[in-house]
Write a protein that holds these residues in place. Sequence first.
Motif, PDB file in Angstrom:
ATOM      1  N   MET A 156       0.856  -1.179   0.000  1.00 31.89           N
ATOM      2  CA  MET A 156       0.000   0.000   0.000  1.00 31.89           C
ATOM      3  C   MET A 156       0.898   1.237   0.000  1.00 31.89           C
ATOM      4  O   MET A 156       1.890   1.309   0.692  1.00 31.89           O
ATOM      5  N   ASP A 157       0.512   2.208  -0.770  1.00 30.74           N
ATOM      6  CA  ASP A 157       1.268   3.456  -0.876  1.00 30.74           C
ATOM      7  C   ASP A 157       0.929   4.337   0.325  1.00 30.74           C
ATOM      8  O   ASP A 157      -0.179   4.848   0.436  1.00 30.74           O
ATOM      9  N   SER A 158       1.920   4.510   1.232  1.00 28.96           N
ATOM     10  CA  SER A 158       1.663   5.244   2.483  1.00 28.96           C
ATOM     11  C   SER A 158       1.220   6.674   2.235  1.00 28.96           C
ATOM     12  O   SER A 158       0.352   7.187   2.917  1.00 28.96           O
ATOM     13  N   LEU A 175      -0.111   5.138   8.049  1.00 26.94           N
ATOM     14  CA  LEU A 175       0.927   4.116   8.135  1.00 26.94           C
ATOM     15  C   LEU A 175       0.382   2.752   7.725  1.00 26.94           C
ATOM     16  O   LEU A 175      -0.807   2.472   7.872  1.00 26.94           O
ATOM     17  N   ASP A 176       1.269   1.910   7.219  1.00 25.78           N
ATOM     18  CA  ASP A 176       0.859   0.587   6.752  1.00 25.78           C
ATOM     19  C   ASP A 176       0.558  -0.381   7.884  1.00 25.78           C
ATOM     20  O   ASP A 176      -0.092  -1.385   7.670  1.00 25.78           O
ATOM     21  N   HIS A 177       1.022  -0.099   9.091  1.00 28.20           N
ATOM     22  CA  HIS A 177       0.816  -0.995  10.222  1.00 28.20           C
ATOM     23  C   HIS A 177      -0.250  -0.451  11.162  1.00 28.20           C
ATOM     24  O   HIS A 177      -0.529   0.742  11.191  1.00 28.20           O
ATOM     25  N   GLY A 215       2.043  -4.347  13.827  1.00 27.68           N
ATOM     26  CA  GLY A 215       2.093  -5.014  12.538  1.00 27.68           C
ATOM     27  C   GLY A 215       0.869  -4.743  11.698  1.00 27.68           C
ATOM     28  O   GLY A 215       0.057  -3.889  12.005  1.00 27.68           O
ATOM     29  N   SER A 216       0.731  -5.522  10.654  1.00 28.52           N
ATOM     30  CA  SER A 216      -0.377  -5.269   9.717  1.00 28.52           C
ATOM     31  C   SER A 216      -1.518  -6.227   9.904  1.00 28.52           C
ATOM     32  O   SER A 216      -1.563  -7.041  10.740  1.00 28.52           O
TER      33      SER A 216
END
Length: 148
Positions: free
Chosen positions: A1-3, A84-86, A147-148
């Motif tokens: 994913m583009d942050s 953020l990705d997480h 985490g994700s």
Amino acid sequence: MDSQKSTNDRLKVFQSLIGKEVTQSPSNFMNWLKPTVIAAEIGSLHCSYLVRKEMTNPFGVLHGGVTAGIIDDLIGATVFTLGLDHRYTTVNNSIDYFAPAKEGDLIAARTRIVKRGRTIINVQCEVILIAKSRIIAKGTSNMLNIGS
């Protein structure tokens, strides 16, 4: 994913709500609190809240747990605006209470990122009684990357 794209999309959600009451948040608690968004920037949110009867303690003032909930909820939403990705979760809250607010009072909460590390993000929130420009509570939280 583009942050960066995610950040813009997440922030745009809050910016589209400026001047409006939040009713469709994924946070059921935020929907119950019914904040009105005043301002939204990456890493900072500013919302107002009407103190309702069900938010008060037996003395008729804003319950400390609700105040803590406002702080925790808005801090979580602030981290969300970072895109953020997480996922992040609260690992601690430290809250100082300074003055009461009563049913019918309008209060405002404003957040800001104090320090953003790779694992922990420290965020501060001040809650103010608008009519008197008086700070009623101030809290800080550490948000942990889980985490994700």
